[in-house]
Scaffold this active site. Sequence first.
Site, PDB file in Angstrom:
ATOM      1  CB  SER A  74      -0.950   0.007   1.209  1.00  0.00           C
ATOM      2  OG  SER A  74      -0.228  -0.180   2.413  1.00  0.00           O
ATOM      3  CE1 TYR A  91      -6.288  -3.681   8.653  1.00  0.00           C
ATOM      4  CE2 TYR A  91      -5.293  -5.835   8.299  1.00  0.00           C
ATOM      5  CZ  TYR A  91      -5.474  -4.520   7.903  1.00  0.00           C
ATOM      6  OH  TYR A  91      -4.864  -4.055   6.775  1.00  0.00           O
ATOM      7  CB  SER A 128     -15.487  23.607 -29.992  1.00  0.00           C
ATOM      8  OG  SER A 128     -15.352  22.783 -31.125  1.00  0.00           O
ATOM      9  CG  ASN A 143     -17.895  23.549 -25.337  1.00  0.00           C
ATOM     10  OD1 ASN A 143     -18.945  23.939 -25.846  1.00  0.00           O
ATOM     11  ND2 ASN A 143     -16.939  22.967 -26.029  1.00  0.00           N
ATOM     12  CD  GLU A 174     -19.985  19.894 -20.679  1.00  0.00           C
ATOM     13  OE1 GLU A 174     -20.537  19.166 -21.510  1.00  0.00           O
ATOM     14  OE2 GLU A 174     -19.048  20.664 -20.969  1.00  0.00           O
ATOM     15  CG  HIS A 212     -42.939  19.246 -14.007  1.00  0.00           C
ATOM     16  ND1 HIS A 212     -43.134  17.943 -13.625  1.00  0.00           N
ATOM     17  CD2 HIS A 212     -43.733  19.996 -13.188  1.00  0.00           C
ATOM     18  CE1 HIS A 212     -44.029  17.888 -12.641  1.00  0.00           C
ATOM     19  NE2 HIS A 212     -44.398  19.119 -12.352  1.00  0.00           N
ATOM     20  CG  ASN A 243      -4.171  -5.082  12.679  1.00  0.00           C
ATOM     21  OD1 ASN A 243      -3.542  -4.933  11.625  1.00  0.00           O
ATOM     22  ND2 ASN A 243      -4.487  -6.271  13.165  1.00  0.00           N
ATOM     23  CE  LYS A 289     -19.664  23.228 -29.069  1.00  0.00           C
ATOM     24  NZ  LYS A 289     -20.702  22.305 -28.631  1.00  0.00           N
TER      25      LYS A 289
END
Length: 458
Positions: free
Chosen positions: A22, A316, A276, A284, A289, A155, A109, A282
Amino acid sequence: MSHIRGRFHKAADTKVAAYTASLPFDRRLYRHDIAGSIAHARMLAKQGIITAREAEVLTAALASVREEIEHGAFEFKSEQEDIHMAIEARLLEKVGEVGGKLHTARSRNDQVALDLRLFTKEAIDDAVILMRKFQESLLDVAEANKDVVLPGYTHLQPAQPVLLAHHLLAYFEMLQRDIDRFDDCLRRTDVLPLGSGALAGVAYNIDRDFVAKELGFSQVSRNSMDAVADRDFVLDYEAAASVCMMHLSRLAEEIILWSSAEFGYIELDDAYATGSSIMPQKKNPDVAELARGKTGRVYGSLLALLTTMKGLPLAYNRDLQEDKEGFFDVVDTLNSTLEVFTGMVATMRIRAENMRRGVERGYLLATDLADYLVGKGANFRTAHEAVAKLVSYAADNGKALSQISSAELKKYSALFDKDVAAITVESSLASRDVAGGTAPARVAEALAAARRMLEECR
Ligand code: ARG
């Protein structure tokens, strides 16, 4: 070879060593690991388990290992399994024999559980600070545009006029609940697991309260088996982060819609948008996003850890090592998203004229007309029906409600009178004068309350 130890006659296969290691990711816990070890060494000396001199040697060497790591002078060797072993190995190189005393009355542990709790407490503090900054950014925009009106939607259909400040304060509220959730998570994280040993407690006369105090924990764990097997605090963080990312993703969706040519309600600053490679027109909303996209990743880590945990017997199990990568990714994703959102919101241009046009175009005063008829004695259902027919007539003829003559109005309900002209966007807003409503007076109060709360948190 240094890693052939104890009952083992062979070193682990290199692929096995890489599979089980790890260190490539838990090196991030070095500061917490060293802080825990220093507190542990002090306690061992205080209890007469090691000498005061030995504790001094250990704590000084641990501090110098920390320096080495911070200055990039520490060599992370792939033969070391994890950060705990890597630091201990370096300690042995530096001080010899006495370095072997540090691990008295401790296990990896309870050590890893400690490191992760120290890390989580810091991560919670960082997240809360960033959430407050983001709230401040929302509030600044709300205050600077306190008269701006836009269509409120249900809506995604235009519904009723609302103040932009009211809309933005809705996100302020979501963030407030998020902060609450992180505070709650902190309460459960703030428990010292060290002293639980491998699982059963330790056979030395240790002082856990002393260690808790040294490290700033307000409680000591009550059950050693639970303490080494518990990762609820990571789940709590990831769950709180998931809800917060969900809120940010909802705002991202609005920013994406609002910055489209069809809405034109905002324009993102150039520093928060991209062009773009093929379509020159464009701009963006990539930041929004990506935040919407990264939300899925955060949920993924929560689900992954829940799934890892569900089959584990006490205490553990090595599976628990799988908690870290997802967790670190959640922490980094949440923090970076909050940071860029703070800047994106602070710099976006509000196109109040387009918002106003949206309000005037969408028959947003229809509810107010129905309420007007109720005021004249109609029942609400009849009033609703009359106005629905009126709106349909206006829409068919391309007219705004304000362009319909009183003679025409009377065809839909005899209760329409001259005073109907008093129904405007402004009267509509002002009439929502309930606690939590969008009436300008109420929103001004809400803004002031939000500002006061942020000042108090400073
Ligand atoms: N690297 C381990 C983890 O992250 C540390 C604890 C190892 N304990 C053990 N008994 N192998 O969980």
